[in-house]
Scaffold this motif. Sequence first.
Motif, PDB file in Angstrom:
ATOM      1  N   LYS A 268      39.191  28.230  75.888  1.00  0.00           N
ATOM      2  CA  LYS A 268      40.104  29.271  76.370  1.00  0.00           C
ATOM      3  C   LYS A 268      40.431  29.074  77.850  1.00  0.00           C
ATOM      4  CE  LYS A 268      39.355  33.059  73.125  1.00  0.00           C
ATOM      5  NZ  LYS A 268      38.921  34.465  72.950  1.00  0.00           N
ATOM      6  N   ARG A 269      39.464  28.617  78.623  1.00  0.00           N
ATOM      7  CA  ARG A 269      39.731  28.333  80.038  1.00  0.00           C
ATOM      8  C   ARG A 269      40.598  27.087  80.185  1.00  0.00           C
ATOM      9  NH1 ARG A 269      34.152  29.153  80.370  1.00  0.00           N
ATOM     10  NH2 ARG A 269      33.857  26.929  80.789  1.00  0.00           N
ATOM     11  N   LYS A 270      40.323  26.095  79.350  1.00  0.00           N
ATOM     12  CA  LYS A 270      41.034  24.814  79.433  1.00  0.00           C
ATOM     13  C   LYS A 270      42.468  24.929  78.915  1.00  0.00           C
ATOM     14  CE  LYS A 270      40.824  20.211  79.939  1.00  0.00           C
ATOM     15  NZ  LYS A 270      40.494  19.525  81.197  1.00  0.00           N
ATOM     16  N   CYS A 271      42.682  25.761  77.925  1.00  0.00           N
ATOM     17  CA  CYS A 271      43.953  25.771  77.205  1.00  0.00           C
ATOM     18  C   CYS A 271      44.760  27.046  77.443  1.00  0.00           C
ATOM     19  CB  CYS A 271      43.712  25.564  75.710  1.00  0.00           C
ATOM     20  SG  CYS A 271      43.253  23.876  75.288  1.00  0.00           S
ATOM     21  N   ARG A 272      44.890  27.425  78.691  1.00  0.00           N
ATOM     22  CA  ARG A 272      45.741  28.579  79.001  1.00  0.00           C
ATOM     23  C   ARG A 272      47.214  28.252  78.771  1.00  0.00           C
ATOM     24  NH1 ARG A 272      41.922  28.874  83.415  1.00  0.00           N
ATOM     25  NH2 ARG A 272      40.598  30.718  83.230  1.00  0.00           N
ATOM     26  N   TRP A 273      47.560  26.963  78.904  1.00  0.00           N
ATOM     27  CA  TRP A 273      48.951  26.536  78.736  1.00  0.00           C
ATOM     28  C   TRP A 273      49.038  25.523  77.597  1.00  0.00           C
ATOM     29  CZ3 TRP A 273      46.526  26.898  83.501  1.00  0.00           C
ATOM     30  CH2 TRP A 273      46.995  27.939  84.327  1.00  0.00           C
ATOM     31  N   PRO A 274      50.013  25.676  76.717  1.00  0.00           N
ATOM     32  CA  PRO A 274      50.148  24.763  75.573  1.00  0.00           C
ATOM     33  C   PRO A 274      50.322  23.303  75.970  1.00  0.00           C
ATOM     34  CG  PRO A 274      51.534  26.696  75.294  1.00  0.00           C
ATOM     35  CD  PRO A 274      51.017  26.754  76.702  1.00  0.00           C
ATOM     36  N   SER A 275      50.894  23.055  77.139  1.00  0.00           N
ATOM     37  CA  SER A 275      51.176  21.673  77.550  1.00  0.00           C
ATOM     38  C   SER A 275      49.955  20.940  78.077  1.00  0.00           C
ATOM     39  CB  SER A 275      52.264  21.667  78.629  1.00  0.00           C
ATOM     40  OG  SER A 275      51.859  22.435  79.750  1.00  0.00           O
TER      41      SER A 275
ATOM     42  N   ARG B  42      45.685  21.174  60.703  1.00  0.00           N
ATOM     43  CA  ARG B  42      45.517  22.515  60.139  1.00  0.00           C
ATOM     44  C   ARG B  42      45.412  22.491  58.609  1.00  0.00           C
ATOM     45  NH1 ARG B  42      49.501  26.516  63.540  1.00  0.00           N
ATOM     46  NH2 ARG B  42      48.511  27.999  62.124  1.00  0.00           N
ATOM     47  N   GLU B  43      45.351  21.304  58.029  1.00  0.00           N
ATOM     48  CA  GLU B  43      45.364  21.172  56.576  1.00  0.00           C
ATOM     49  C   GLU B  43      43.988  21.470  55.977  1.00  0.00           C
ATOM     50  OE1 GLU B  43      48.586  18.954  58.428  1.00  0.00           O
ATOM     51  OE2 GLU B  43      46.416  18.882  58.716  1.00  0.00           O
ATOM     52  N   SER B  44      43.969  21.651  54.666  1.00  0.00           N
ATOM     53  CA  SER B  44      42.710  21.779  53.930  1.00  0.00           C
ATOM     54  C   SER B  44      42.130  20.389  53.681  1.00  0.00           C
ATOM     55  CB  SER B  44      42.948  22.481  52.590  1.00  0.00           C
ATOM     56  OG  SER B  44      43.708  21.639  51.719  1.00  0.00           O
ATOM     57  N   ILE B  45      40.853  20.343  53.376  1.00  0.00           N
ATOM     58  CA  ILE B  45      40.221  19.059  53.063  1.00  0.00           C
ATOM     59  C   ILE B  45      40.808  18.477  51.784  1.00  0.00           C
ATOM     60  CG2 ILE B  45      38.056  17.913  52.468  1.00  0.00           C
ATOM     61  CD1 ILE B  45      38.373  18.641  55.429  1.00  0.00           C
ATOM     62  N   THR B  46      41.141  19.319  50.834  1.00  0.00           N
ATOM     63  CA  THR B  46      41.784  18.822  49.609  1.00  0.00           C
ATOM     64  C   THR B  46      43.083  18.115  49.940  1.00  0.00           C
ATOM     65  OG1 THR B  46      40.799  20.556  48.227  1.00  0.00           O
ATOM     66  CG2 THR B  46      42.806  19.499  47.405  1.00  0.00           C
ATOM     67  N   HIS B  47      43.864  18.707  50.829  1.00  0.00           N
ATOM     68  CA  HIS B  47      45.123  18.083  51.240  1.00  0.00           C
ATOM     69  C   HIS B  47      44.859  16.732  51.906  1.00  0.00           C
ATOM     70  CE1 HIS B  47      49.342  18.042  52.715  1.00  0.00           C
ATOM     71  NE2 HIS B  47      48.806  17.362  53.719  1.00  0.00           N
ATOM     72  N   LEU B  48      43.863  16.661  52.775  1.00  0.00           N
ATOM     73  CA  LEU B  48      43.565  15.402  53.458  1.00  0.00           C
ATOM     74  C   LEU B  48      43.097  14.329  52.478  1.00  0.00           C
ATOM     75  CD1 LEU B  48      41.739  16.595  56.705  1.00  0.00           C
ATOM     76  CD2 LEU B  48      44.125  15.891  56.436  1.00  0.00           C
ATOM     77  N   ILE B  49      42.252  14.723  51.543  1.00  0.00           N
ATOM     78  CA  ILE B  49      41.786  13.759  50.541  1.00  0.00           C
ATOM     79  C   ILE B  49      42.966  13.208  49.747  1.00  0.00           C
ATOM     80  CG2 ILE B  49      40.480  13.513  48.397  1.00  0.00           C
ATOM     81  CD1 ILE B  49      38.443  15.509  49.567  1.00  0.00           C
ATOM     82  N   ASP B  50      43.853  14.094  49.329  1.00  0.00           N
ATOM     83  CA  ASP B  50      45.028  13.659  48.575  1.00  0.00           C
ATOM     84  C   ASP B  50      45.923  12.759  49.420  1.00  0.00           C
ATOM     85  OD1 ASP B  50      44.159  15.119  46.411  1.00  0.00           O
ATOM     86  OD2 ASP B  50      45.494  16.823  46.767  1.00  0.00           O
ATOM     87  N   PHE B  51      46.091  13.107  50.697  1.00  0.00           N
ATOM     88  CA  PHE B  51      46.931  12.305  51.577  1.00  0.00           C
ATOM     89  C   PHE B  51      46.351  10.900  51.737  1.00  0.00           C
ATOM     90  CE2 PHE B  51      48.282  10.690  55.726  1.00  0.00           C
ATOM     91  CZ  PHE B  51      49.653  10.869  55.661  1.00  0.00           C
ATOM     92  N   PHE B  52      45.059  10.796  51.954  1.00  0.00           N
ATOM     93  CA  PHE B  52      44.438   9.478  52.106  1.00  0.00           C
ATOM     94  C   PHE B  52      44.487   8.700  50.802  1.00  0.00           C
ATOM     95  CE2 PHE B  52      43.357  10.709  56.235  1.00  0.00           C
ATOM     96  CZ  PHE B  52      42.740   9.658  56.907  1.00  0.00           C
TER      97      PHE B  52
ATOM     98  N   CYS C 245      46.841  21.189  73.954  1.00  0.00           N
ATOM     99  CA  CYS C 245      46.321  22.532  73.717  1.00  0.00           C
ATOM    100  C   CYS C 245      47.192  23.301  72.726  1.00  0.00           C
ATOM    101  CB  CYS C 245      46.222  23.284  75.041  1.00  0.00           C
ATOM    102  SG  CYS C 245      44.833  22.723  76.074  1.00  0.00           S
ATOM    103  N   GLN C 246      48.463  22.951  72.663  1.00  0.00           N
ATOM    104  CA  GLN C 246      49.351  23.617  71.713  1.00  0.00           C
ATOM    105  C   GLN C 246      48.834  23.498  70.286  1.00  0.00           C
ATOM    106  OE1 GLN C 246      53.331  22.044  71.640  1.00  0.00           O
ATOM    107  NE2 GLN C 246      54.164  23.808  70.560  1.00  0.00           N
ATOM    108  N   SER C 247      48.192  22.365  69.979  1.00  0.00           N
ATOM    109  CA  SER C 247      47.736  22.117  68.610  1.00  0.00           C
ATOM    110  C   SER C 247      46.548  22.984  68.215  1.00  0.00           C
ATOM    111  CB  SER C 247      47.379  20.638  68.436  1.00  0.00           C
ATOM    112  OG  SER C 247      46.264  20.283  69.247  1.00  0.00           O
ATOM    113  N   ILE C 248      45.879  23.619  69.185  1.00  0.00           N
ATOM    114  CA  ILE C 248      44.699  24.422  68.846  1.00  0.00           C
ATOM    115  C   ILE C 248      44.801  25.872  69.306  1.00  0.00           C
ATOM    116  CG2 ILE C 248      43.177  22.415  68.896  1.00  0.00           C
ATOM    117  CD1 ILE C 248      42.124  23.630  71.616  1.00  0.00           C
TER     118      ILE C 248
END
Length: 335
Positions: free
Chosen positions: A240-247, A176-186, A210-213
């Motif tokens: 939406k059909r695939k990820c009805r449940w977070p698990s 969920r990070e920004s690209i700036t954050h990812l660039i800095d992290f790398f 599915c919880q992550s999205i």
Amino acid sequence: MKPSSSLSFHLLLLLLLPQLLMAEYAGGPYQKAPDDDGDKLDKHYYARSCPSFEAIVGSKIAHWHSVDPTLSPGLIRLHFHDCAVRGCDASILLDNPGGERRSPVSATLRGFHVIDDIKAEIERRCPKTVSCADILVAAARDATLMVGGPYWGNVYGRRDGRVSIAQQAEALPKGRESITHLIDFFESMGLDILDLVVLSGAHTVGRATCQSIQYRLYNYTGVPSKSDPSINPRYLNYLKRKCRWPSAYVDLDATTPTKFDNAYYRNLDNRMGLLSTDQLLHSDSRTGPLVAALSSQPMVFVHQFARSMKNLADTMVLEGDEGEIRTNCNFVNEY
């Protein structure tokens, strides 16, 4: 070299790589530059002390892949999680309260039992010789091969760390990070913008929860029932059909989920990036041109992935007396 000033260089590299590869494989004048692997790491490190090391790893990875092919992407991810926190020191394997392995970020990591199996066999043949950090590096390479990815020559001689802190693992990207954050992290790992875009291509295989999205599907920007408008509408309906449940789990690559290829980048062209950070690589002006180049040149991605994985494996390596060689990857030595 800062991302803003190095993008043109990276684009030129990607555009020239096909010609360089042709010259290399045809025996032409192009010669690969020698790798800068440090003073002590060496591809022949175990040639005398444990000559069967890589063969053991390869055999075990092939066995476990035949049992459960989803373990191979899991091992690639496990290797990244190790190197991204405290460097490639096998700290992710330490099974102690308050360690990285107990962090919520590590909850879906898989493959620990595979590393334990490899380590047990190596200890039987070459006791107190091969570090868990080196096993992880070799396992990630062979897991990549199992899913159809490239081979690369590893260097060895890493030591295992004695410290693992769960809170430090919380700094890992969560999608969920920004690209700036990812660039800095790398950059904090000594990796650059090209490594970021290429290593993100590991999402050509593997799954996410599915919880992550779900926030992208049902609660975007905190608005109930709102979906992320950057998602392709047909893909959104599928998710939406695939990820009805977070698990539940969903493939990171919706088109060729079990094949190592550059479809991950083509999916981004079609607004089918599963994680927010995936899709942002396409739309951000700093990373978008690299995504476009990798989308159109599959062999460039394969070749550069090997290079970037070698760069990752050199992250903040412990050598000599800086660490130890654990006899059990889950615990520091008692002696």
